[in-house]
Scaffold this active site. Structure first.
Site, PDB file in Angstrom:
ATOM      1  N   HIS A  68       3.648   2.581   0.083  1.00 28.47           N
ATOM      2  CA  HIS A  68       2.709   2.917   1.151  1.00 28.47           C
ATOM      3  C   HIS A  68       1.266   2.749   0.678  1.00 28.47           C
ATOM      4  O   HIS A  68       0.397   2.276   1.440  1.00 28.47           O
ATOM      5  CB  HIS A  68       2.966   4.363   1.600  1.00 28.47           C
ATOM      6  CG  HIS A  68       2.004   4.863   2.615  1.00 28.47           C
ATOM      7  ND1 HIS A  68       1.108   5.884   2.353  1.00 28.47           N
ATOM      8  CD2 HIS A  68       1.765   4.480   3.891  1.00 28.47           C
ATOM      9  CE1 HIS A  68       0.377   6.110   3.420  1.00 28.47           C
ATOM     10  NE2 HIS A  68       0.744   5.285   4.378  1.00 28.47           N
ATOM     11  N   GLU A  71       0.462  -0.868   0.889  1.00 35.62           N
ATOM     12  CA  GLU A  71       0.245  -1.282   2.284  1.00 35.62           C
ATOM     13  C   GLU A  71      -1.220  -1.082   2.678  1.00 35.62           C
ATOM     14  O   GLU A  71      -1.846  -1.954   3.293  1.00 35.62           O
ATOM     15  CB  GLU A  71       1.163  -0.492   3.209  1.00 35.62           C
ATOM     16  CG  GLU A  71       0.931  -0.742   4.690  1.00 35.62           C
ATOM     17  CD  GLU A  71       1.017   0.519   5.517  1.00 35.62           C
ATOM     18  OE1 GLU A  71       0.023   0.848   6.194  1.00 35.62           O
ATOM     19  OE2 GLU A  71       2.071   1.172   5.485  1.00 35.62           O
ATOM     20  N   HIS A  72      -1.786   0.051   2.309  1.00 34.28           N
ATOM     21  CA  HIS A  72      -3.200   0.317   2.601  1.00 34.28           C
ATOM     22  C   HIS A  72      -4.097  -0.693   1.889  1.00 34.28           C
ATOM     23  O   HIS A  72      -5.056  -1.218   2.472  1.00 34.28           O
ATOM     24  CB  HIS A  72      -3.574   1.725   2.134  1.00 34.28           C
ATOM     25  CG  HIS A  72      -3.224   2.808   3.085  1.00 34.28           C
ATOM     26  ND1 HIS A  72      -4.163   3.641   3.647  1.00 34.28           N
ATOM     27  CD2 HIS A  72      -2.020   3.210   3.600  1.00 34.28           C
ATOM     28  CE1 HIS A  72      -3.564   4.511   4.450  1.00 34.28           C
ATOM     29  NE2 HIS A  72      -2.269   4.271   4.426  1.00 34.28           N
ATOM     30  N   GLU A 148      -4.444  11.443   4.598  1.00 36.23           N
ATOM     31  CA  GLU A 148      -3.327  11.154   5.498  1.00 36.23           C
ATOM     32  C   GLU A 148      -2.165  12.115   5.244  1.00 36.23           C
ATOM     33  O   GLU A 148      -1.540  12.622   6.179  1.00 36.23           O
ATOM     34  CB  GLU A 148      -2.879   9.706   5.309  1.00 36.23           C
ATOM     35  CG  GLU A 148      -1.760   9.280   6.244  1.00 36.23           C
ATOM     36  CD  GLU A 148      -1.324   7.845   6.044  1.00 36.23           C
ATOM     37  OE1 GLU A 148      -0.436   7.384   6.787  1.00 36.23           O
ATOM     38  OE2 GLU A 148      -1.858   7.178   5.126  1.00 36.23           O
TER      39      GLU A 148
END
Length: 452
Positions: A68, A71-72, A148
């Protein structure tokens, strides 16, 4: 198209017409890159996805959350584009672009007008192949991801879901949170994420799917050109990575009961069991079962708990599935004082499917609901693009609307009762968040769901 179309990894070219006269084509390049398209007559837009069959379940202990994180980072700039350049490329044409990290794959996607598809092919290819993972940007994004995770931790439904996966799946990699934890994100290094990137973003890992207004030959040429610009060697032959196997690995329940105390107005409750894999031949049966139990306003859960008793606003069932495992869960949000009663009612309706089966009217209604919902979903090129990706990465077959409806039509009351019986015999797990008294669950989570 009659029946499902198989997608062999060693077949270079494949073409067929699916329901609604859409044309599906598939090309496997010598390097292992797989490109699939579905041309939809009359479409004026297209959705494109670049997929890598690597998700949170594939991480090493020292890199939890790195998929993840990566991905950012792929939005933060390449050798030829800044983060602003990437954003402007899509904003300037009114397009949408984003990404998703899942437990078994990562997808970078965009939706644009037909005339802008070539731009989307090039920009996402640049992001995926040539990100620099700048060290300063890495630290900045670490802070964004921590925020997040904090946002998710403030959402009781998110917390309940994470605890439920851990309770049902235990130490299995599918039970881990996709985003990692604040501790693992604080600890992971830029070099570890870089190694993860270089090891898993290769030609043989890449699947590209496009649905809508797309010319397959133009798409393939554009992909090849974009990957060559990134100095990817497309001439060296390599087989696509093998799909995950449904190994049938034994999953050991993590916990019968997890309660997280939070001073909130509602109690959020999830109860359920291990489900079935995405490739299980009974998947259509489970889809119908889920619809009858908690898939809509006419479902048993909605009618009994909300309409008849007024105990909850939101109540439903769900059945996520993966290559070798799955879950079956039931959710409700209710007053903390009613959590025991609501949980007993949810479990009672679940058991009722195994004990008494379903009526012909319930079956007819569920088949109609699923058929209509499936047809409506396919009005969106996003859904078609995702269907291509899941077909290629997980299922190894393409199932169009006609074939999906045919499989649903074959579901019988006996099949539903038998599958329900198997599910309710499995060990039950409960996760709850709120001002909840653990005693409210006494007796519910101490044995398989079938126990009285």
């Amino acid at each position: 198209m009659n029946g499902a179309v198989q997608l062999p990894l060693d077949l270079a070219e494949l073409s067929f017409t699916a329901s609604g006269d859409s044309l599906v084509r598939r090309t496997v390049l010598p390097s292992g890159v797989r490109i699939l398209s579905e041309h939809v007559p009359g479409a004026r837009s297209a959705t494109i996805g670049y997929w890598v069959a690597v998700g949170s379940r594939d991480e090493q202990p020292h890199t939890f959350g790195s998929t993840h994180f990566l991905e950012h980072l792929l939005f933060k700039g390449t050798n030829s584009r800044t983060a602003l350049d990437i954003a402007v490329a899509f904003d300037a044409v009114g397009g949408e672009h984003n990404a998703m990290t899942a437990k078994e794959y990562t997808c970078y996607y965009a939706k644009v007008r037909d005339q802008d598809l070539a731009m989307a092919v090039e920009v996402i290819a640049d992001m995926l192949t040539s990100s620099v993972l700048d060290r300063e940007e890495f630290e900045t994004e670490r802070g964004v991801i921590l925020e997040e995770l904090a946002m998710a931790d403030d959402d009781p439904t998110d917390v309940t879901s994470e605890r439920f996966f851990e309770a049902v799946l235990g130490d299995h990699p599918l039970g881990r949170p996709i985003g990692g934890s604040p501790e693992t994100i604080q600890a992971v290094s830029r070099d570890a994420v870089w190694d993860h990137y270089r090891a898993n973003y290769r030609a043989q890992d890449l699947v590209i799917t496009v649905a809508g207004a797309v010319d397959h030959d133009v798409l393939v040429a554009g992909v090849i050109d974009a990957l060559r610009k990134a100095d990817w060697n497309l001439d060296t032959e390599a087989s696509p990575v093998e799909r995950r196997e449904a190994t049938g690995e034994t999953i050991r329940r993590g916990s019968p009961l997890v309660v997280v105390q939070r001073p909130i107005e509602q109690a959020n409750v999830l109860l359920g069991v291990e489900g079935i894999a995405a490739t299980d031949p009974r998947r259509a049966t489970l889809t119908v079962l889920n619809s009858i139990l908690g898939g809509g306003m006419s479902s048993r859960l909605f009618q009994e708990i909300r309409e008849k008793r007024g105990l909850a606003y939101s109540v439903y069932s769900f059945s996520p599935s993966y290559s070798d495992a799955g879950l079956f869960g039931i959710y409700a949000g209710c007053s903390p004082s009613k959590v025991g009663q609501v949980s007993e009612l949810m479990l009672g309706e679940f058991r009722g499917l195994a004990a008494g089966g379903v009526t012909d009217e319930e079956l007819r209604r569920a088949v109609g609901q699923l058929g209509g919902a499936s047809a409506l979903a396919l009005e969106d090129s996003d859904t078609r693009m995702s269907r291509l990706g899941r077909s290629e990465i997980t299922l190894g077959e393409f199932v169009d609307l006609d074939e999906a409806l045919r499989r649903i039509d074959l579901v019988t009351p006996d099949g539903i009762r038998e599958l329900a019986g198997e599910l309710v015999s499995r060990e039950l797990s409960i996760a709850a968040v709120g001002t909840v008294d653990e005693a409210a669950f006494d007796g519910l989570a101490e044995s398989p769901a079938l126990a009285e």
